[in-house]
Motif scaffolding. Structure first.
Motif, short mmCIF file in Angstrom:
data_model
loop_
_atom_site.label_atom_id
_atom_site.label_comp_id
_atom_site.label_asym_id
_atom_site.label_seq_id
_atom_site.Cartn_x
_atom_site.Cartn_y
_atom_site.Cartn_z
N ILE A 28 0.84 -1.20 0.00
CA ILE A 28 0.00 0.00 0.00
C ILE A 28 0.87 1.25 0.00
N SER A 29 1.92 1.27 0.83
CA SER A 29 2.73 2.49 0.82
C SER A 29 3.51 2.64 -0.47
N ASN A 30 3.77 1.52 -1.18
CA ASN A 30 4.44 1.63 -2.48
C ASN A 30 3.45 1.83 -3.62
N ARG A 31 2.14 1.74 -3.35
CA ARG A 31 1.10 1.78 -4.39
C ARG A 31 1.32 0.67 -5.40
#
Lengths: 327, 517
Positions: A287-290
C-alpha cells in the motif's frame, strides 16, 4: 448464530431438488464477495494520492521521467481500462500478476510470507481458546460473585484496548524487562518469536469469546437436565465439564469461525508491531508503495481464505451437532 | 457422544499438524547474534526500504541499495572519515596542468572475490558501462575518452576541467565490476555480484530487502574480522530501539533522536553521532503563489528561530543551519549572513509586500519521521506570529514525493542530501532547474548558474572557495529554501561491538567490526 445452524438443517429436511441451490448459493456468494473485493480495493487505491512511478524512481526523479514511466506502466489510462487489464490477468493466469515494484509474481511473494501469518493465526486461535474457556467457566460458575466481576472487567478492558497497545505493553514487560521473548522479528524462530504475537492477536477475539461462552454456559446451567444431574448428586465439576461445557461449545465453535476474519485483521496489525514479515507487512508495504497487483493479490487471497474458513465452519457445525445430524 | 469426540479429536489433530507445519517453514532462519564458538555474525538493522537491487547503475536511487553494494564492490578512490578523498583501487593519481587529463595508477595485488585478477581492463569496462547505461547517478564530468594504456594505468581525458572528478569517482555509482560482467547479463550478475570489496552476497530476500553479507576471506586489504553481517529491515522506530537494547540487533541505523537518552542510559548500547551531509530544509514553491516573492520568503526565514527549533526537534543532535551547504561539505561558509531570527524585521518585510497583514497557506511534510513532523509544527507556530496561518498536510512517502516532485505545494519541510562532499553536487540538486527543478522549488537564477559553472571549471582551491562563498551568499539572499538543521547520522551500537566507521554521507565501513562479549 441460530440461522447458521437452522437454515441448512431446515433445507435438508426438504425435498432433494433444493440440494443444488444450497450448494451453489455459497459459491455464488463467495464469487460476489471476491468481485466486490477486487472493485473496492481498486477504487480505493486509485483515490489515494501518488502512484507506484514515484516509488520506483525515488526522490531524484524529474517530472518527465515519472510521466514516461507512468505511461509505460499504463497508469495514465482510465480507471475502468486498468481494472479490465487486471481482471483479464486474474482470469487468464489465476493470479494477480507480477508485483510492479519487485517484478516477482504476487503468488510467490505470498507463498514466501504465508507461513509466518498462519503461525501467528493458529497460535492466536489456540491462545484464544486457552484463555476464554477457563475464564468463561470460572465466570459462569461464580455468577455475580467476585470472580465473575473480575472476568467481566477484564474482558471489557481488553475489548477496548487496541491490540498494538497490548503488544507494546507485552514487549516492554516480557521482552525488555524480563527478557523471556525476543522484542521482534522471527530470528529466534518458532516458538519463541511467535508467542507474544500470537497472544496479542488472540486478545482481539478472546474477550468476545469469553463473554458469549459465559452466557451460553449460564443458559445451559439453567436448563432442566442440569438440575436433574445435580439432583442425582453428580459433582459440580463433572456436570460442568461433561455436560454443560459440551453443550455450550457448539455455538462457541461457530463464533470462533466467524471471528477468524476479524482475527486475521488483528494478525496483520500485530505483525507490524512485532516486526514479522508476513502477509500483513507485505500488504502494508504494497500500500505504501502503491504496488497495485500486490495489494489486489494479498486482499484477494485473504478474502478467499476468510470465505473458505467461514464455509468450513458452517459445515463443521453441521457435522458436530447431533441434533442436526439426527434429522 | 463417541462420534462427537472423534470429531473433536480430528480438529485437534488438524490444528496440531498446521502448527507443526508452519513451525517448520518459519524456523529455518535462526541465527544467533554472535556465536560464542565459531561464526561471528553481526545483525545490522536498517529502516525504510530494504535492499532491492545491487546494480550501481540502477535507475532507482535507494539509500540502502547504495550503502550495501559499496561493501561488495569498490571505486578507484574512497571517501574517508574526515570527508577527504583517499586512494582505494587506485594507489595514486595525477592531473595534467591544463586539468584535462587524469591518470590513475592502480593497485597491482588486488583480486576479485571469485579469485580473478583486477586490472585496468575492468576499470575501463566499468566506466564505459557507466557512460552507456547512465543510471541514477550518471557521469557528469565532461569526458572526452577513457583509456587503459597498460594493465595498471587508467586515463580519463576531459574536454574541459572538472574540479569535482575525485569526489564523483568516490561514490557508489563508480564502483568497479569485472570486465564484461564475467559474461553474464546485468540481471544475473547483480544477483550475486563479484567485486573487490570486503564482503560478498550470502542470502538475499529481495521482497523483504533483508540480505546477509559474508566476509570475503581473501579481501586484498585483509579479511574482515566478523564472518557475516546480516542486514534486517525494522520499519517501526520503537521496535528498532527495543531490539537494539535487548541485543537482538547489534547495529541500528537511523535511530530516532528522541530515543537518544533512553539508549545512552540503558548501559547496553550507545549512539554514534556523525555530522552528515543531510539537512532539513523548508522549501518554497518559488514559481506559483505568494512565495514567488523573495521578500515574503525572507520574512518567513526571519520569523523562524532555527537555533531553538533545532534544539527542540533533534534533542540536541542536530546543528542549526546557516548556509545551504552543510559544514561537512567542502567550501561551506558558515559565516554566511543568512536572514537571522528577528520577528520585527520579518513583520516589516511581510508588510512591505502585497501580503501585508498575513495570509493562509499550507505546508506538506512526509509522515513517519518524528523530527520532520516536529519541525513542521514548530514552523506553523513561528509563522503564526507574523500573521501567516499554516495548515500542515502530513502525507505518506509516495504521496509526498508525488506532490513535491510535481511542485504541487506552497511550503514543504524535507530532508535534502548530497552524493559527494564537493559543493557542486548539492548545488546542482538544489539550484539547477534542469536537474530536478532546483529540488522542486522551481528556482531559476542566471547569476547562480554562472557561479556554479565557474565552480566546476577551476581547480584552484582559493578561487573555488571564493566562488562558492559568493554562491552561498547569493542563495542566502534569494532563499529558494530556508536551511533549518544540519542532521547528524545516528547509529545505535550495542556494547561489545567495536570498529564501526561512519562516513559523512551516512554509509558505513564494516570490515573493521569486532565483536566481544
Amino acid at each position: 448464530m441460530s440461522s447458521a445452524t437452522e437454515t441448512p438443517a431446515g433445507a435438508r429436511a426438504d425435498a432433494p431438488p433444493r440440494r443444488w441451490p444450497r450448494v451453489l448459493a455459497p459459491v455464488l456468494h463467495a464469487v460476489l464477495v471476491m468481485a466486490g473485493v477486487v472493485v473496492a480495493s481498486f477504487s480505493l487505491v486509485s483515490l489515494v494520492p501518488g502512484d507506484v512511478a514515484t516509488t520506483l524512481l525515488g526522490e531524484r526523479a524529474s517530472a518527465e521521467t515519472i510521466a514516461a514511466l507512468r505511461a509505460e506502466l499504463g497508469l495514465d489510462r482510465p480507471w475502468l481500462s486498468q481494472l479490465g487489464t487486471f481482471v483479464h490477468t486474474l482470469v487468464t493466469t489465476g493470479g494477480a500478476g507480477d508485483s510492479v515494484v519487485y517484478g516477482i509474481p504476487v503468488k510467490d511473494m505470498i507463498a514466501g510470507r504465508v507461513g509466518v501469518t498462519l503461525t501467528v493465526l493458529v497460535l492466536a486461535i489456540v491462545f484464544a481458546v486457552l484463555i476464554s474457556v477457563p475464564l468463561a467457566v470460572l465466570s459462569a460458575s461464580h455468577r455475580d460473585r467476585l470472580a465473575d466481576h473480575a472476568v467481566r472487567v477484564f474482558t471489557t478492558v481488553s475489548l477496548t484496548a487496541p491490540p498494538f497497545w497490548i503488544g507494546l505493553i507485552l514487549i516492554l514487560l516480557l521482552s525488555v524487562r524480563l527478557g523471556w521473548f525476543p522484542v521482534g522479528g522471527d530470528r529466534a524462530g518458532f516458538p519463541l518469536s511467535f508467542v507474544l504475537p500470537g497472544l496479542t492477536a488472540s486478545l482481539t477475539i478472546a474477550p468476545q469469546l469469553t463473554r458469549s461462552l459465559r452466557l451460553q454456559i449460564l443458559e445451559v446451567l439453567d436448563s432442566d437436565f442440569v438440575l436433574t444431574y445435580r439432583a442425582v448428586h453428580y459433582s459440580r465439576a463433572r456436570v460442568m465439564v461433561r455436560h454443560v461445557l459440551r453443550n455450550s461449545l457448539l455455538p462457541f465453535v461457530t463464533l470462533l469461525g466467524t471471528n477468524v476474519a476479524y482475527l486475521l485483521g488483528g494478525t496483520l496489525i500485530v505483525e507490524r508491531v512485532f516486526d514479522l514479515d508476513g502477509i500483513g507487512s507485505l500488504m502494508f508495504d504494497a500500500i505504501s508503495n502503491r504496488d497495485l497487483p500486490t495489494i489486489q493479490g494479498t486482499l484477494l487471497y485473504t478474502a478467499v481464505a476468510v470465505v473458505v474458513v467461514t464455509t468450513l465452519t458452517s459445515v463443521l457445525t453441521n457435522l458436530l451437532d447431533p441434533r442436526l445430524r439426527a434429522r | 457422544m463417541h462420534r462427537q469426540r472423534r470429531h473433536v479429536l480430528a480438529i485437534a489433530a488438524l490444528v496440531a499438524a498446521t502448527t507443526a507445519l508452519t513451525a517448520c517453514s518459519s524456523s529455518s532462519s535462526d541465527s544467533s547474534t554472535s556465536g560464542a564458538d565459531g561464526d561471528q555474525n553481526v545483525v545490522f538493522a536498517m529502516t525504510s526500504r530494504g535492499v532491492s537491487d545491487l546494480d550501481p547503475l540502477s535507475d532507482t536511487l535507494v539509500t540502502n541499495n547504495a550503502y550495501t553494494l559499496d561493501k561488495i564492490m569498490e571505486p578507484l578512490v574512497e571517501l574517508q572519515e574526515d570527508g577527504t578523498i583517499g586512494p582505494l583501487l587506485a594507489e595514486s593519481w595525477e592531473v595534467s596542468d591544463d586539468g584535462l587529463t587524469w591518470t590513475f595508477h592502480l593497485q597491482d595485488d588486488v583480486t576479485f572475490s571469485d579469485g580473478s585478477t583486477f586490472d585496468s581492463a575492468d576499470v575501463l569496462y566499468s566506466f564505459q558501462r557507466h557512460q552507456e547505461v547512465g543510471g541514477s547517478l550518471p557521469i557528469s564530468a565532461p569526458v572526452d575518452s577513457f583509456e587503459a594504456p597498460d594493465a595498471s594505468t587508467f586515463v580519463v581525458n576531459l574536454t574541459s576541467p572538472y574540479a569535482a572528478l575525485l569526489a564523483d569517482f568516490a561514490t557508489f555509482a563508480y564502483v568497479i565490476v569485472p570486465e564484461d560482467l564475467n559474461g553474464l547479463d546485468a540481471d544475473e550478475f547483480f544477483e550475486d555480484p563479484v567485486g573487490t570489496g570486503p564482503f560478498t552476497v550470502g542470502e538475499w530476500d529481495v521482497v523483504s530487502g533483508e540480505i546477509t553479507l559474508d566476509a570475503n576471506k581473501d579481501y586484498w586489504q585483509g579479511a574482515p574480522s566478523v564472518d557475516s553481517v546480516e542486514f534486517v529491515v525494522v520499519d517501526d522506530s520503537n521496535q528498532l530501539v527495543q531490539q537494539l537494547l535487548s541485543g537482538e540487533v547489534d547495529l541500528a541505523d537511523n535511530v530516532p533522536a528522541s530515543a537518544l537518552s533512553e539508549i545512552e542510559d540503558s548501559g547496553s548500547a550507545s549512539v554514534v553521532q556523525t555530522p552528515s551531509w543531510l539537512e532539513y530544509i523548508l522549501a518554497f514553491n518559488t514559481v506559483d503563489g505568494v512565495f514567488a516573492d523573495s521578500t515574503v520568503r525572507r520574512a518567513v526565514a526571519q520569523a523562524i528561530d532555527r537555533t531553538a527549533l533545532t534544539e527542540a526537534t533533534t534533542n540536541g543532535t542536530g546543528t542549526p543551519a546557516t548556509s545551504f551547504l552543510p559544514a561537512s561539505i567542502l567550501y561551506s561558509d558558515q559565516d554566511i549572513d543568512i536572514a537571522g531570527y528577528d520577528v520585527d524585521a520579518a513583520q516589516a518585510d511581510l508588510d512591505s509586500t502585497s501580503q501585508a497583514g498575513g495570509f493562509a497557506t499550507s505546508l506538506i511534510v512526509e509522515s513517519g519521521d518524528a523530527t520532520l513532523a516536529a519541525q513542521a509544527t514548530a514552523i506553523q507556530g513561528y509563522l503564526a506570529e507574523i500573521g501567516i496561518e499554516v495548515s500542515i498536510e502530513s502525507l505518506d512517502s509516495t504521496a509526498f514525493w508525488n506532490r513535491f516532485g510535481a511542485r504541487d505545494y506552497d511550503l514543504a519541510v524535507v530532508i535534502s542530501t548530497s552524493d559527494t562532499g564537493d559543493p557542486s553536487n548539492l548545488a546542482g540538486w538544489q539550484l539547477d532547474p534542469d536537474l530536478i527543478d532546483s529540488y522542486h522549488t522551481g528556482f531559476d537564477n542566471a547569476e547562480v548558474q554562472s557561479l556554479m559553472d565557474q565552480g566546476l571549471a577551476t581547480s584552484d582551491d582559493t578561487q573555488r572557495a571564493e566562488i562558492y562563498s559568493q554562491l552561498q551568499q547569493l542563495v542566502a539572499d534569494e532563499l529558494p529554501s530556508v536551511p533549518l538543521t544540519y542532521k547528524s547520522s545516528l547509529i545505535g551500537v550495542r556494547d561489545g561491538i567495536d570498529g564501526l566507521v561512519v562516513l559523512p554521507n551516512g554509509t558505513t565501513r564494516l570490515a573493521g567490526l569486532t565483536v566481544s562479549e
